[in-house]
Design a protein around this motif. Structure first.
Motif, PDB file in Angstrom:
ATOM      1  N   THR A  58      15.118  -0.138  10.817  1.00  0.00           N
ATOM      2  CA  THR A  58      14.561   1.343  11.422  1.00  0.00           C
ATOM      3  C   THR A  58      13.951   0.704  12.855  1.00  0.00           C
ATOM      4  O   THR A  58      14.091  -0.304  13.189  1.00  0.00           O
ATOM      5  CB  THR A  58      13.449   1.963  10.841  1.00  0.00           C
ATOM      6  N   THR A  59      13.686   1.815  13.602  1.00  0.00           N
ATOM      7  CA  THR A  59      13.150   1.402  14.934  1.00  0.00           C
ATOM      8  C   THR A  59      11.754   1.711  15.256  1.00  0.00           C
ATOM      9  O   THR A  59      11.210   1.184  16.240  1.00  0.00           O
ATOM     10  CB  THR A  59      14.033   2.034  15.988  1.00  0.00           C
ATOM     11  N   PHE A  60      10.835   2.479  14.546  1.00  0.00           N
ATOM     12  CA  PHE A  60       9.588   2.598  14.829  1.00  0.00           C
ATOM     13  C   PHE A  60       8.783   3.076  13.667  1.00  0.00           C
ATOM     14  O   PHE A  60       9.443   3.614  12.617  1.00  0.00           O
ATOM     15  CB  PHE A  60       9.558   3.889  15.773  1.00  0.00           C
ATOM     16  N   TYR A  61       7.623   2.641  13.417  1.00  0.00           N
ATOM     17  CA  TYR A  61       6.640   3.107  12.449  1.00  0.00           C
ATOM     18  C   TYR A  61       5.252   2.897  12.868  1.00  0.00           C
ATOM     19  O   TYR A  61       4.864   1.924  13.578  1.00  0.00           O
ATOM     20  CB  TYR A  61       6.971   2.062  11.192  1.00  0.00           C
ATOM     21  N   ALA A  62       4.484   3.930  12.249  1.00  0.00           N
ATOM     22  CA  ALA A  62       3.133   3.696  12.421  1.00  0.00           C
ATOM     23  C   ALA A  62       2.615   3.524  11.148  1.00  0.00           C
ATOM     24  O   ALA A  62       2.394   4.478  10.380  1.00  0.00           O
ATOM     25  CB  ALA A  62       2.776   5.187  13.032  1.00  0.00           C
ATOM     26  N   GLN A  63       1.770   2.499  10.795  1.00  0.00           N
ATOM     27  CA  GLN A  63       1.076   1.985   9.651  1.00  0.00           C
ATOM     28  C   GLN A  63      -0.081   3.121   9.228  1.00  0.00           C
ATOM     29  O   GLN A  63      -0.877   3.523  10.080  1.00  0.00           O
ATOM     30  CB  GLN A  63       0.501   0.867   9.623  1.00  0.00           C
ATOM     31  N   ALA A  64      -0.234   3.375   8.005  1.00  0.00           N
ATOM     32  CA  ALA A  64      -1.435   4.333   7.538  1.00  0.00           C
ATOM     33  C   ALA A  64      -2.231   3.572   6.616  1.00  0.00           C
ATOM     34  O   ALA A  64      -3.248   3.945   5.967  1.00  0.00           O
ATOM     35  CB  ALA A  64      -0.832   5.460   6.810  1.00  0.00           C
ATOM     36  N   SER A  65      -2.085   2.001   6.429  1.00  0.00           N
ATOM     37  CA  SER A  65      -2.750   1.222   5.428  1.00  0.00           C
ATOM     38  C   SER A  65      -4.299   1.259   6.111  1.00  0.00           C
ATOM     39  O   SER A  65      -4.879   1.085   6.852  1.00  0.00           O
ATOM     40  CB  SER A  65      -2.520  -0.148   5.559  1.00  0.00           C
ATOM     41  N   GLY A  66      -5.173   1.474   4.783  1.00  0.00           N
ATOM     42  CA  GLY A  66      -6.660   1.756   4.979  1.00  0.00           C
ATOM     43  C   GLY A  66      -6.858   3.267   5.101  1.00  0.00           C
ATOM     44  O   GLY A  66      -8.128   3.724   4.785  1.00  0.00           O
ATOM     45  N   MET A  67      -6.030   4.203   4.915  1.00  0.00           N
ATOM     46  CA  MET A  67      -6.103   5.717   5.260  1.00  0.00           C
ATOM     47  C   MET A  67      -5.607   6.303   4.128  1.00  0.00           C
ATOM     48  O   MET A  67      -5.486   7.557   4.118  1.00  0.00           O
ATOM     49  CB  MET A  67      -5.608   6.155   6.648  1.00  0.00           C
ATOM     50  N   GLU A  68      -5.401   5.760   3.019  1.00  0.00           N
ATOM     51  CA  GLU A  68      -4.520   6.552   1.750  1.00  0.00           C
ATOM     52  C   GLU A  68      -5.449   7.538   1.133  1.00  0.00           C
ATOM     53  O   GLU A  68      -4.907   8.478   0.872  1.00  0.00           O
ATOM     54  CB  GLU A  68      -4.145   5.400   0.903  1.00  0.00           C
ATOM     55  N   ALA A  69      -6.758   6.902   0.993  1.00  0.00           N
ATOM     56  CA  ALA A  69      -7.588   8.160   0.506  1.00  0.00           C
ATOM     57  C   ALA A  69      -7.737   9.343   1.386  1.00  0.00           C
ATOM     58  O   ALA A  69      -7.634  10.640   0.520  1.00  0.00           O
ATOM     59  CB  ALA A  69      -9.116   7.480   0.181  1.00  0.00           C
ATOM     60  N   LEU A 260     -13.879  10.187   7.931  1.00  0.00           N
ATOM     61  CA  LEU A 260     -14.191   8.804   8.540  1.00  0.00           C
ATOM     62  C   LEU A 260     -13.677   7.708   7.725  1.00  0.00           C
ATOM     63  O   LEU A 260     -13.750   7.524   6.640  1.00  0.00           O
ATOM     64  CB  LEU A 260     -15.622   8.575   8.645  1.00  0.00           C
ATOM     65  N   THR A 261     -12.456   6.940   8.343  1.00  0.00           N
ATOM     66  CA  THR A 261     -11.654   6.090   7.701  1.00  0.00           C
ATOM     67  C   THR A 261     -11.462   4.938   8.694  1.00  0.00           C
ATOM     68  O   THR A 261     -12.217   4.667   9.702  1.00  0.00           O
ATOM     69  CB  THR A 261     -10.274   6.750   7.196  1.00  0.00           C
ATOM     70  N   TYR A 262     -10.316   4.273   8.476  1.00  0.00           N
ATOM     71  CA  TYR A 262      -9.989   3.090   9.273  1.00  0.00           C
ATOM     72  C   TYR A 262      -8.569   2.576   9.225  1.00  0.00           C
ATOM     73  O   TYR A 262      -8.126   2.660   8.312  1.00  0.00           O
ATOM     74  CB  TYR A 262     -10.947   1.866   9.017  1.00  0.00           C
ATOM     75  N   ARG A 263      -7.874   2.417  10.460  1.00  0.00           N
ATOM     76  CA  ARG A 263      -6.616   1.922  10.518  1.00  0.00           C
ATOM     77  C   ARG A 263      -6.691   0.426  10.507  1.00  0.00           C
ATOM     78  O   ARG A 263      -7.067  -0.286  11.518  1.00  0.00           O
ATOM     79  CB  ARG A 263      -6.034   2.359  11.921  1.00  0.00           C
ATOM     80  N   VAL A 264      -6.407  -0.031   9.213  1.00  0.00           N
ATOM     81  CA  VAL A 264      -6.535  -1.548   9.357  1.00  0.00           C
ATOM     82  C   VAL A 264      -5.166  -2.210   9.770  1.00  0.00           C
ATOM     83  O   VAL A 264      -5.287  -3.469  10.395  1.00  0.00           O
ATOM     84  CB  VAL A 264      -6.351  -1.985   7.759  1.00  0.00           C
ATOM     85  N   GLY A 265      -4.114  -1.455   9.694  1.00  0.00           N
ATOM     86  CA  GLY A 265      -2.945  -2.287  10.390  1.00  0.00           C
ATOM     87  C   GLY A 265      -2.864  -1.913  11.919  1.00  0.00           C
ATOM     88  O   GLY A 265      -3.813  -1.223  12.632  1.00  0.00           O
ATOM     89  N   SER A 266      -1.692  -2.243  12.502  1.00  0.00           N
ATOM     90  CA  SER A 266      -1.550  -2.049  13.924  1.00  0.00           C
ATOM     91  C   SER A 266      -1.449  -0.482  14.394  1.00  0.00           C
ATOM     92  O   SER A 266      -1.049   0.371  13.239  1.00  0.00           O
ATOM     93  CB  SER A 266      -0.383  -2.774  14.464  1.00  0.00           C
ATOM     94  N   HIS A 267      -1.544  -0.104  15.470  1.00  0.00           N
ATOM     95  CA  HIS A 267      -1.097   1.433  15.973  1.00  0.00           C
ATOM     96  C   HIS A 267       0.434   1.835  15.481  1.00  0.00           C
ATOM     97  O   HIS A 267       0.423   2.850  14.953  1.00  0.00           O
ATOM     98  CB  HIS A 267      -1.446   1.806  17.354  1.00  0.00           C
TER      99      HIS A 267
END
Length: 371
Positions: A58-69, A260-267
């Motif tokens: 695949t060519t693009f992905y934006a992580q959501a780790s840390g934002m699951e709740a 209020l949460t946090y993006r643990v992975g990269s943008h």
């Protein structure tokens, strides 16, 4: 009842997983376990897609780790297949939480022949008519005005529906965001604006994004209520979304909810080394220690529903098998050719496009006609 403009975010559980004194919840044991499974699915989906990205599949992905709740809480606070969600480009968790099939999300991520979009969308902008999850856009806050338009239409038609529009903290600096929220307020449209405040707009921290002490207080400027919840508390997010959505069905009008949460992975994969450039390792470690899934597992344990290591491992392995099967199915279907470029686009294709299509067909020997 939620308090508008609270000084602290609303919580149902504490950081250690225990129930906040005075807080209540109404989920059954099965529903609680399903929330855990959904958040874990989103976490493992992230890991698999990062792997696919590194493999060039695949060519693009934006992580959501840390934002699951936040994402699962939003999805579970709505009526699936009834309410509409205009999400932003990091909302794969919301899509999965609403019930979008894993095979369909994966197909859109890799742009295969079984992708309903036929590979014509950004690989990370999945959408689903069945779950009423609108395909996203990379243009920040561009989903806000059309989401408000949909909410206005729901009100005009007297529908028992609401529209949820999600975005990151950076979107609140965009003109589209301000225009959309103002219009929703003026028209009393049933639109719930949900800010997934992960505290970073690519490399810009929220304190450099706004002088406001928080995002939800911005609602004051538009004459609508603003609410604040702990975005790492899935029960708090679910309760807030359900309460506000139900109120909108009764005519309460639009509201702004900050999670209020946090993006643990990269943008995104264009920002693969975030913690070494614009974020301190200490900050990332601190928020990683507030993991929403671990927190919920502690809550389940406090309720006599502990997730054992074997159960966790078996479920993760099951998700990985499902993911691999979905990837294989998508790749086996092949990729769309140029012949499908006009499918599902026009009811009556304009003459100039028909002519260009015919020229392509003659040059490349394609046999497929278009309307």
């Amino acid at each position: 009842m939620l308090e508008a403009f609270p000084p602290e975010p609303h919580r149902v559980t504490m950081d250690d997983g225990h129930l906040r004194p005075g807080a209540t919840f109404d989920q059954t044991p099965a529903q609680l376990r399903e929330l855990w499974a959904s958040m874990t699915l989103v976490r493992e989906f992230d890991r698999k897609l990062v792997t696919l990205l590194r493999q060039g599949r695949t060519t693009f992905y934006a992580q959501a780790s840390g934002m699951e709740a936040t994402q699962i809480g939003v999805a579970r606070g709505l009526r699936p297949g009834h309410d509409w969600v205009w999400g932003y480009y990091r909302d794969q968790g919301v899509a999965l939480g609403l019930g979008m099939p894993l095979t369909e999300v994966v197909a859109q991520m890799v742009g295969s022949n079984n992708d309903p979009n036929k590979g014509r969308q950004m690989p990370h902008h999945a959408g689903s008519v069945a779950t009423r999850f609108v395909s996203g856009s990379s243009s920040i806050a561009s989903q806000v005005p059309p989401a408000v338009g949909m909410a206005m239409a729901q009100s005009y038609l007297g529908l028992d529906e609401v529209t949820v529009c999600t975005f990151g903290d950076g979107a609140t600096s965009e003109g589209d965001w301000h225009a959309g929220v103002n219009m929703a307020a003026v028209k009393n449209a049933p639109c719930l604006f949900v800010c997934e405040n992960n505290q970073w707009a690519i490399s810009t921290p929220v304190e450099r994004q706004t002088r406001s002490e928080s995002i939800h207080v911005k609602a004051r400027a538009y004459g609508i209520p603003g609410y604040f919840v702990d975005g790492n508390d899935v029960l708090a997010v679910q309760q807030a979304v359900k309460e506000l959505a139900d109120g909108m069905r009764q005519g309460s009008g639009p509201a702004l909810l900050e999670c209020l949460t946090y993006r643990v992975g990269s943008h995104s994969n264009a920002d693969a080394d975030a913690e070494k450039t614009y974020r301190s390792r200490d900050q990332v470690r601190e928020w990683s220690g507030r993991d929403p899934i671990t927190r919920f597992e502690r809550f389940l344990a406090s309720q006599g529903q502990e997730i054992g290591s074997r159960e966790r491992a078996d479920f993760v392995a099951q998700v990985h098998r499902q993911m691999e099967a979905a990837v294989q199915e998508a790749e086996a279907s092949g990729v769309p050719g140029w012949q499908s470029m006009l499918d599902d686009v026009y009811g009556d294709t304009p003459v100039h496009l028909r002519q260009q299509y015919q020229s392509l067909r003659q040059e490349y020997g394609g046999q497929k006609e278009t309307r």
